[in-house]
Write an enzyme that holds these catalytic residues in place. Structure first.
Site, PDB file in Angstrom:
ATOM      1  N   HIS A   1      42.834  27.298  36.141  1.00  0.00           N
ATOM      2  CA  HIS A   1      41.232  27.299  35.755  1.00  0.00           C
ATOM      3  C   HIS A   1      41.068  26.375  34.564  1.00  0.00           C
ATOM      4  CE1 HIS A   1      39.662  30.689  37.939  1.00  0.00           C
ATOM      5  NE2 HIS A   1      40.384  31.390  37.443  1.00  0.00           N
TER       6      HIS A   1
ATOM      7  N   HIS B   1      37.393  29.715  41.603  1.00  0.00           N
ATOM      8  CA  HIS B   1      38.471  30.459  42.842  1.00  0.00           C
ATOM      9  C   HIS B   1      38.288  30.092  44.115  1.00  0.00           C
ATOM     10  CE1 HIS B   1      37.819  33.905  39.638  1.00  0.00           C
ATOM     11  NE2 HIS B   1      39.044  33.569  39.706  1.00  0.00           N
TER      12      HIS B   1
ATOM     13  N   HIS C   1      47.630  31.159  37.658  1.00  0.00           N
ATOM     14  CA  HIS C   1      46.132  31.094  38.049  1.00  0.00           C
ATOM     15  C   HIS C   1      45.150  30.816  37.031  1.00  0.00           C
ATOM     16  CE1 HIS C   1      42.728  33.323  40.379  1.00  0.00           C
ATOM     17  NE2 HIS C   1      42.326  33.383  38.986  1.00  0.00           N
ATOM     18  N   GLU C   2      45.503  31.317  35.774  1.00  0.00           N
ATOM     19  CA  GLU C   2      44.684  30.999  34.683  1.00  0.00           C
ATOM     20  C   GLU C   2      44.718  29.575  34.201  1.00  0.00           C
ATOM     21  OE1 GLU C   2      42.310  32.761  33.921  1.00  0.00           O
ATOM     22  OE2 GLU C   2      43.059  34.632  34.965  1.00  0.00           O
TER      23      GLU C   2
END
Length: 435
Positions: A186, A192, A182-183
């Protein structure tokens, strides 16, 4: 607020340098009992214990803040960008290098133990297997990612220039690689899923149940996520109870009430597709040994041409730790999640299905994905060598006397035994240009 907002990047930079220079010795240098301990949040077998807390809840518990306006984070885990970058969609991409690969230099804090480092490397391996993204050893590059166990799980969006911080506290690693993925998404430039402009067709935001003052975390935005249809199974989607005030859902799927959202296990098909589209990964991008991936345009899963170097090294580590661990230690039995079990993307939610049970099943062992046994072809690979090889832990720029010496990860890779098929371990890391 304006002054504090402008100071946060400098504060994070100083904390990052402090963490790198004062990091604890790696697990390979510990004696005896160090290798028998099991980090909190993991079973003795090394499998992550599933927790109810997702990224917002983790950060709310670790980072003291009254409202998002007083925080250096937006949407729960994104380092607040400068105003002009909020309007940007594609100018913060990482550049593509020779051979069609996008190389992202990284530096890993010494404070991570061996199991935590393995979780992070497993996330790197998933990107390597399915996309043209390559996380390579920091060796003096101008732009690089510094991964630290600070208070919380957070990162910036896209390439910010210079050193940029990714925080992965031990709590962020308890579920395995999901939050890391997830990070890192980014870092690649993605926001998101539940905040994209078309989200109201697919989810209902229950504004009355959002923690007062945190409604700003649900504002819609134009982003690179729009490169693919809305995906409930995206690793970038928050769960039903994000920023919940009274324990009631804040995000309600519209197409089906039973669909699972907020999975933290794999990159979904659409996650992989959006990375390939944003970075224009070619249909087949072979590396120096003729390996690569093939991107299928029909929306189905990407099919790797072979198991990546990182996966082979992870297999070797699992085998080595299982045979050399002190008596009583069971860390060698960790089940390393098989890559490629991504859930099907939701091209059109009503016709798609998502198995919640698939997330609850144990991950497939890497050995099942390869015809050769774990560690095959890596006879001389020692646990200490692999731990040194996993990631660089000290920036050469901080130690001028080391500029003419190979980086720890590079030196360790050069001492490893050749892998099957004539594949040299860490070959793409040795190709990183030196200053």
């Amino acid at each position: 607020m304006g002054i504090m907002g402008s100071l946060w990047p400098w504060i994070l930079t100083m904390l990052s340098l402090l963490g790198l220079s004062m990091g604890a010795p790696s697990a390979s240098r510990c004696s005896g009992v160090c290798s028998t301990s099991v980090p909190e949040g993991f079973t003795p077998e090394g499998s992550p214990v599933f927790q109810d807390k997702d990224i917002p809840a983790i950060n709310q518990g670790l980072i003291s803040e009254e409202t998002p306006e007083s925080s250096f984070l937006v949407e729960g885990d994104i380092i607040r960008p400068s105003p002009f970058r909020l309007l940007s969609v594609t100018n913060n991409k990482w550049p593509k290098g020779v051979g069609g690969f996008v190389e992202i230099p990284f530096l890993l804090s010494r404070k991570y133990d061996e199991l935590s480092r393995r979780v992070i490397m497993d996330a790197f391996a998933e990107f390597e297997r399915f996309t043209c993204i390559r996380f390579v050893a920091y060796h003096g590059q101008r732009d690089f990612v510094s991964i630290l166990p600070m208070a919380g799980c957070f990162s910036g969006v896209g390439r910010s220039g210079g050193m940029q911080v990714v925080s992965l506290a031990p709590t962020c690693l308890r579920k395995g690689r999901g939050i890391v993925l997830h990070e890192l998404m980014h870092v690649l430039g993605f926001w998101h899923e539940h905040s994209r402009a078309d989200r109201d067709r697919y989810i209902q935001v229950n504004w009355n149940e959002i923690l007062p003052g945190f409604e700003i975390n649900f504002i819609k935005s134009r982003s690179t996520n729009m490169l693919v249809p809305y995906d409930y199974s995206s690793v970038m989607h928050y769960g039903r109870f994000a920023f919940s005030w009274r324990g009631q859902p804040t995000i309600i799927p519209l197409w089906t009430s039973s669909v699972h959202i907020g999975q933290r296990w794999n990159l979904s098909t659409s996650d992989i597709t959006r990375v390939c589209r944003l970075y224009n990964c070619s249909r087949s991008v072979p590396d120096s040994h003729g390996r690569g991936f093939e991107a299928q345009s029909d929306g189905s899963s990407l099919t790797p041409a072979s198991i990546s170097r990182l996966q082979r090294l992870l297999e070797a580590l699992s085998e080595e730790s299982g045979s050399s661990a002190p008596s009583g230690s069971r860390t060698g039995g960790q089940s390393i999640a098989g890559l490629g079990n991504s859930q099907q993307g939701w091209e059109h939610p009503p016709q798609s299905t998502f198995s919640v049970g698939a997330l609850a099943r144990p991950p497939q062992m890497l050995a099942d994905a390869s015809k050769s046994g774990p560690g095959a072809g890596a006879d001389s690979l020692s646990l200490e060598q692999f731990q040194l090889a996993q990631a660089p832990t000290v920036p050469l720029a901080l130690f001028p006397e080391a500029r003419d010496k190979p980086a720890p990860i590079q030196d360790a890779f050069e001492r490893l035994a050749p892998l099957p098929g004539g594949c040299a371990p860490g070959s793409h890391i040795r190709e990183v240009p030196r200053d």
